[in-house]
Enzyme design. Structure first.
Site, PDB file in Angstrom:
ATOM      1  N   HIS A  55      25.343  10.654 -11.288  1.00 21.01           N
ATOM      2  CA  HIS A  55      24.192  10.295 -10.466  1.00 21.01           C
ATOM      3  C   HIS A  55      23.800  11.471  -9.563  1.00 21.01           C
ATOM      4  CE1 HIS A  55      26.915   9.891  -7.055  1.00 21.01           C
ATOM      5  NE2 HIS A  55      27.685   9.102  -7.786  1.00 21.01           N
TER       6      HIS A  55
HETATM    7  P1  TYD Z   1      29.705   5.527  -7.028  1.00 19.31           P
HETATM    8  O1  TYD Z   1      29.044   6.261  -5.929  1.00 19.31           O
HETATM    9  O2  TYD Z   1      28.919   5.245  -8.264  1.00 19.31           O
HETATM   10  O3  TYD Z   1      31.072   6.252  -7.416  1.00 19.31           O
HETATM   11  P2  TYD Z   1      31.392   7.508  -8.329  1.00 19.31           P
HETATM   12  O4  TYD Z   1      30.311   8.496  -8.139  1.00 19.31           O
HETATM   13  O5  TYD Z   1      32.686   7.989  -7.817  1.00 19.31           O
HETATM   14  O6  TYD Z   1      31.556   7.088  -9.736  1.00 19.31           O
HETATM   15  O7  TYD Z   1      30.300   4.169  -6.448  1.00 19.31           O
HETATM   16  C1  TYD Z   1      31.130   3.315  -7.211  1.00 19.31           C
HETATM   17  C2  TYD Z   1      30.977   1.909  -6.659  1.00 19.31           C
HETATM   18  O8  TYD Z   1      31.473   1.844  -5.341  1.00 19.31           O
HETATM   19  C3  TYD Z   1      29.532   1.429  -6.623  1.00 19.31           C
HETATM   20  O9  TYD Z   1      29.511   0.068  -6.992  1.00 19.31           O
HETATM   21  C4  TYD Z   1      29.141   1.563  -5.173  1.00 19.31           C
HETATM   22  C5  TYD Z   1      30.456   1.415  -4.432  1.00 19.31           C
HETATM   23  N1  TYD Z   1      30.522   2.225  -3.197  1.00 19.31           N
HETATM   24  C6  TYD Z   1      30.478   1.603  -1.972  1.00 19.31           C
HETATM   25  O10 TYD Z   1      30.376   0.372  -1.869  1.00 19.31           O
HETATM   26  N2  TYD Z   1      30.556   2.379  -0.839  1.00 19.31           N
HETATM   27  C7  TYD Z   1      30.671   3.719  -0.891  1.00 19.31           C
HETATM   28  O11 TYD Z   1      30.738   4.398   0.172  1.00 19.31           O
HETATM   29  C8  TYD Z   1      30.694   4.365  -2.180  1.00 19.31           C
HETATM   30  C9  TYD Z   1      30.805   5.855  -2.307  1.00 19.31           C
HETATM   31  C10 TYD Z   1      30.624   3.578  -3.307  1.00 19.31           C
END
Ligand code: TYD
Length: 138
Positions: A55
């Site tokens: 992303h």
């Molecule tokens: P995401 O940012 O997509 O993680 P990565 O880039 O590591 O794969 O987040 C994964 C999940 O966690 C998504 O459902 C959103 C949640 N999340 C939160 O609730 N709070 C946060 O601060 C972060 C970073 C993610």
């Protein structure tokens, strides 16, 4: 949002080596990173065949530190790509807004610490690469 791949920077985090051989201490003070920290989170227990990220952010800036172990970060500004291995706890990666990123090849026990400029906000994410690319190129 108009950040380019060259705006992604590896930043040295000062390391204080104990004179008696008791290990190292690294410190991040406000001069090291160009934003105020609103949130800290970390990735751990990531299977070696998994990837994270996939992303880009519209506004959020991140500073990413491999606290333990190593992993690779693939970066993409819509035009150019770059891959960086993070494996030193005193070298962090500054990722500005508008850069697509994916992290993979996590070593066993790797911990990815992220300092973020914003609170969590799902509407700040581009989660579809095609939409991200379209936005960057227009
Ligand atoms: P995401 O940012 O997509 O993680 P990565 O880039 O590591 O794969 O987040 C994964 C999940 O966690 C998504 O459902 C959103 C949640 N999340 C939160 O609730 N709070 C946060 O601060 C972060 C970073 C993610």
């Amino acid at each position: 949002m108009n950040s380019r791949i060259d705006d992604v920077k590896l930043i040295d985090i000062p390391k204080i080596v104990d004179p008696k051989g008791r290990g190292n201490l690294s410190v991040i003070e406000k001069e090291i990173i160009p934003f105020s920290i609103k949130r800290v989170y970390y990735l751990y227990d990531v299977p070696s065949d998994s990837y994270r990220g996939g992303h880009a952010h519209k506004k959020l800036i991140q500073f990413m530190i491999p606290l333990s172990g190593s992993f690779e970060v693939s970066l993409d500004d819509g035009k150019k790509r770059k891959k960086i291995m993070l494996n030193k706890p005193n070298k962090g990666l500054l990722i500005p807004q508008g850069i697509w990123r994916e992290m993979d090849n996590f070593s066993s026990g790797a911990i990815c610490l992220v300092l973020a400029s914003e609170e969590f906000d799902e509407s700040d994410y581009f989660r579809e690469y095609d939409r991200f690319k379209q936005f960057k190129l227009t």
